[in-house]
Design an enzyme around this catalytic site. Structure first.
Site: not given
Ligand code: GUN
Length: 286
Positions: A52, A96, A119
């Protein structure tokens, strides 16, 4: 032989559009900013967070990682989020998942300001998606839709089957396919006749988390098969939910793992961050 839905190429298009937007925004003094919080040292989460940050840097988006120890108290994490909510240089906040077991992820998500919730996990944003009136779409299902569109496939009237019912992928995925007038079925661990249901799908999205779960006998000839799985095979190699080599003989389109949906997820996160920055700065393109 199925046509490959190449996440590298499709995500590159999204990222280059976003980078151009960022350039226009920077010319007006706005730099989109994303805060990425990681709690603990889960290796998969570390990889996702690194990706990211890398994608943000490539597109000219400011990113700030906040890495906290696994024993961070929930109150402290929520206080951090409140302080990020109040910062004008941070337009998007992402925590996350998964979080360590002593932390209630619902409470954490609820603390993120809905306008910075890139998200789209906050209940307010989930509700907006449900009624078809949304600003952000969750990154992984939005990336899947982008892949489907890039293939020139229309969803309307198609039988769409989603395997998995998570809040992150399965549920919003089903809603997005429904918004485009697909006839949607969600399969899960208690579903009976899963093979037969999948075999009827024109569009099959698997987000189940089991290697080689989707086999050729579950796939309709010519179907679009999108693999959201991130698993390890018997040789510890990264793989999805779909037996890709065998299913490619039957499907019309197939997305690989790696090189598929994962790349789309980060590209859509960038897109949401730019949308958030535009909204918060009342940025209007001219
Ligand atoms: N863990 C797995 N996929 C995601 C996601 O798209 N966003 C976040 N914040 N955590 C994750």
């Amino acid at each position: 032989m199925a046509i490959l839905l190449d996440g590298k190429i499709i995500s590159a298009n999204v990222k280059s559009e976003v980078a151009q937007e960022v350039t226009r925004m920077k010319a007006k003094g706005i730099t989109p900013g994303l805060a990425v919080i990681i709690v603990g040292d889960d290796p998969a989460s570390r990889t996702y967070v690194n990706n990211k940050k890398k994608v943000c840097a490539e597109a000219g988006v400011y990113s700030e990682e906040i890495a906290l120890p696994a024993d961070t108290p929930q109150d402290q994490l929520i206080s951090l989020i409140v302080s990020l909510n109040n910062r004008s240089d941070i337009n998007g906040i992402l925590c996350q998942l998964p979080l360590p077991p002593h932390i209630d992820d619902k409470a954490v998500i609820a603390a993120i300001s809905p306008v910075k919730d890139v998200d789209a996990f906050h209940a307010a944003n989930v509700g907006h998606i449900m009624i078809g009136d949304y600003t952000f779409l969750p990154c992984t299902p939005a990336g899947v839709m982008e892949m489907i569109h890039s293939a020139g496939v229309t969803v309307e009237g198609k039988n769409c089957v989603v395997i998995g019912r998570s809040n992150i992928v399965g549920k919003p995925m089903a809603m997005m396919l429904l918004h485009e007038n697909g006839t949607v079925t969600i399969c899960h661990s208690k579903t009976k006749n899963i093979k037969e249901i999948c075999k009827n799908a024109d569009i099959l999205v698997s987000a189940v988390g089991i290697a080689k779960f989707v086999t050729p006998d579950m796939v309709k000839p010519g179907a679009v098969v999108i693999d959201v799985g991130m698993n390890r095979d018997e040789n510890n190699k990264l793989c999805g939910d779909v037996d890709t080599a065998a299913v490619s003989e039957v499907a019309g389109y197939i997305s690989p793992v790696p090189g598929g949906v994962g790349l789309m997820t980060t590209a859509m996160l960038l897109k949401n961050t730019v949308t958030a920055a535009k909204m918060q700065n009342a940025f209007i393109e001219n």
